[in-house]
Design an enzyme around this catalytic site. Structure first.
Site, short mmCIF file in Angstrom:
data_model
loop_
_atom_site.label_atom_id
_atom_site.label_comp_id
_atom_site.label_asym_id
_atom_site.label_seq_id
_atom_site.Cartn_x
_atom_site.Cartn_y
_atom_site.Cartn_z
N ASP A 1 -2.47 0.44 8.05
CA ASP A 1 -1.23 1.23 7.92
C ASP A 1 -0.11 0.79 8.87
O ASP A 1 0.81 1.58 9.15
CB ASP A 1 -1.51 2.74 8.14
N ASN B 1 0.85 -1.19 0.00
CA ASN B 1 0.00 0.00 0.00
C ASN B 1 0.89 1.24 0.00
O ASN B 1 2.01 1.20 0.50
CB ASN B 1 -0.89 0.00 1.25
N HIS C 1 0.83 5.13 1.43
CA HIS C 1 0.12 6.02 2.34
C HIS C 1 0.75 7.41 2.24
O HIS C 1 1.98 7.53 2.28
CB HIS C 1 0.22 5.49 3.78
N SER D 1 4.78 6.81 2.39
CA SER D 1 5.33 5.53 2.84
C SER D 1 4.72 4.41 2.02
O SER D 1 3.52 4.38 1.79
CB SER D 1 4.95 5.28 4.31
C1 GRF Z 1 -2.86 8.62 -2.80
O1 GRF Z 1 -2.61 9.82 -2.12
C2 GRF Z 1 -2.41 7.46 -1.96
O2 GRF Z 1 -1.33 7.76 -1.14
C3 GRF Z 1 -3.62 7.19 -1.12
O3 GRF Z 1 -4.72 7.47 -1.95
C4 GRF Z 1 -4.32 8.36 -2.99
C5 GRF Z 1 -4.64 7.67 -4.28
O4 GRF Z 1 -4.43 8.44 -5.41
N1 GRF Z 1 -3.56 5.84 -0.59
P1 GRF Z 1 -4.44 7.77 -6.84
O5 GRF Z 1 -5.77 7.03 -7.00
O6 GRF Z 1 -3.27 6.83 -6.94
O7 GRF Z 1 -4.34 8.91 -7.81
#
Ligand code: GRF
Length: 208
Positions: free
Chosen positions: A151, A108, A110, A142
């Site tokens: 997370d 993931n 974050h 991260s």
């Molecule tokens: C990103 O900020 C990511 O860190 C978070 O959700 C957002 C997703 O954006 N988990 P995208 O769909 O990749 O444009």
């Protein structure tokens, strides 16, 4: 060939960054085999279609229990022999059973420096609003392996980004995406594809 599955809900810019890194050869010998969205209108689906990647919508509301939703996602991924799953802006929390077949195989991204501003309730703009309200001078992004605790899985890569005076949550979100997320997510996938990540307890060792 590393077969990757991506779970998305929104714009899909991180998905795009990984697709670009595969196309350019930065991530060797890998393909995104399936993109699954839990939202019908996610722009990420269009990105997948444009790249010729199979994509499907699986919505939580069509299942009475969240375990059944999780199982439908896992079945879809397993039927394509996916070995690495990327949560790329996926706005749903997966239950413990999902991870049984995919230990240290779900990543993931974050948009903060975990363990700060992370965990339940910290998603989307809320993360950046909290960072600004606290008065942080740096934030960042991260990449981590996903475990059932939100997370809290082993950290793979992090990158810091400066908070500038006058930042709004939207401005900070955009800077963190551009300067951190779109760099470290493809890099983490590259390291995985090369077999360079080893998980030891809560630590990820990056082999030279
Ligand atoms: C990103 O900020 C990511 O860190 C978070 O959700 C957002 C997703 O954006 N988990 P995208 O769909 O990749 O444009």
């Amino acid at each position: 060939m590393l077969r990757i599955g991506a779970l998305v809900s929104g714009g899909g810019t991180n998905l795009q960054a990984v697709m670009n890194a595969i196309d350019s050869g930065l991530i060797p010998d890998a393909e995104i085999s399936i993109v699954i969205s839990n939202k019908k209108n996610a722009f990420a689906l269009e990105r997948a279609t444009n790249a010729g990647i199979e994509n499907v919508v699986i919505q939580r509301k069509n299942f009475s229990k969240s375990e059944d939703f999780d199982r439908a996602l896992a079945d879809e991924l397993r039927s394509r022999n996916v070995e690495l799953i990327l949560l790329a802006g996926f706005m749903s929390i997966l239950g413990p059973s999902f991870f049984e077949h995919y230990e240290n195989r779900v990543m993931n991204i974050h948009p903060a420096l975990i363990p700060a501003f992370s965990g339940p309730g910290y998603y989307g703009l809320k993360v950046h609003e909290a960072v600004l309200e606290y008065g942080c001078k740096i934030s960042g992004a991260s990449v981590h392996f996903v475990t059932p605790e939100v997370d809290a899985g082993p950290l793979i890569l992090q990158k810091a980004v400066v908070v500038e005076s006058g930042d709004t949550a939207e401005i900070l979100q955009k800077r963190i995406m551009e300067e951190a997320e779109w760099q470290i997510y493809p890099e983490a996938v590259r390291l995985f594809a090369l077999g360079k990540l080893r998980v030891d307890g809560h630590q990820v060792i990056i082999k030279k």
